[in-house]
Scaffold this active site. Structure first.
Site: not given
Length: 290
Positions: A98, A141, A144, A164
């Site tokens: 992200a 992300g 994911e 993360e």
């Protein structure tokens, strides 16, 4: 959710995007995409392809990009010619995470009141089968996003990770949940707690991806898989996808009951009649998606 690469590019110098493709494409409504490339591929143009296109940021997932992905998915969802969808990135990065710069200054109130990242889940709610074609980095992300897809193919140099923890946070778009279901508790816990990555072959061995291909063949192989899927009944494919996804939500007894009801429901379709008739008559079925 987060990226190992701060802004997804601070530690890794990106290569220039290929000059032969435009970074802006028109969607079916006439609106322009800024962060993705969208097209239909396959001999019958029945496979929708979404290519993440933020090369300078290693395809970091900013909010604008994810909104565009949602719009493209919505367009493919209602396109009667499209029977499967492929999501891919570049040879160097599927998505390196992200966009940390975008979320760096958010506080709890911003995240909670705005239900931050809620719309990122759109990939997992599409009824048509979605294939992730992952080359290069799929971190945070990006990992994911790949796991939201129904099938994951990887290039030989792909890397998967949930880093993360290194940024002082945890996955926020299903990383801890989908990764655990895909690879088991021990490996998922190790990846989430250490931020360590796994390569394409480790991902296949652990069950995160189904096939590994050479980098230059990955997307074409994903499209071929999409063509196979698209040649079947779109209606029945949606039922099959619903049945498989239910295995992650229901008990075995409940899942079996749902499967049986969906199986019974296929007997109300013209495509089930056509499929069985074609088998008995030793010919290729001609499905009409009804």
């Amino acid at each position: 959710m987060a990226s190992l690469c701060r802004s997804a590019a601070s530690l890794l110098k990106p290569r220039a995007a290929p000059a032969v493709r435009s970074a802006v494409r028109l969607c079916s409504s006439g609106a322009r995409y800024e962060y993705i490339l969208v097209e239909k591929r396959g001999e019958r143009s029945n496979v929708g392809v979404i290519q993440l296109n933020r090369p300078a940021a290693l395809n970091a997932l900013c909010d604008g990009l994810m909104k565009e992905v949602g719009r493209a998915l919505d367009a493919f969802e209602v396109d009667g010619d499209v029977g499967a969808i492929v999501i891919t990135g570049s040879d160097r990065a599927f998505a390196a995470g992200a966009d940390i710069k975008e979320m760096q200054n958010l506080n709890f109130q911003d995240c909670y009141s705005g239900n931050f990242l809620a719309h990122w889940n759109r990939v997992s709610t599409v009824t048509k089968p979605v294939i992730a074609a992952v080359n290069g980095f799929a971190l945070g992300g990006g990992c994911e996003l790949a796991m939201m897809c129904d099938i994951v193919y990887a290039g030989e140099k792909a890397q998967f990770g949930q880093p993360e923890i290194l940024l002082g946070t945890i996955p926020g778009s299903g990383g801890s949940q989908r990764l655990t279901r895909a690879v088991g508790k021990s490996l998922a816990m190790e990846m989430v707690l250490t931020g360590d990555r796994i390569n394409a072959h480790e991902a296949k061995q652990s069950g995160l991806v189904s096939k590994v291909y050479p980098v230059d063949q990955l997307v074409s192989e994903a499209v071929k898989c999409g063509e196979k899927i698209a040649s079947n009944s779109k209606l029945v494919s949606a039922m099959a996808k619903e049945a498989v996804n239910a295995a992650f939500e229901l008990t075995l007894a409940e899942g079996n009951r749902l499967e049986k009801r969906l199986f019974h429901a296929t007997f109300a379709t013209d495509d089930r009649r056509e499929g069985m008739a074609a088998f008995v008559e030793k010919r290729k079925a001609s499905f009409q998606d009804k």
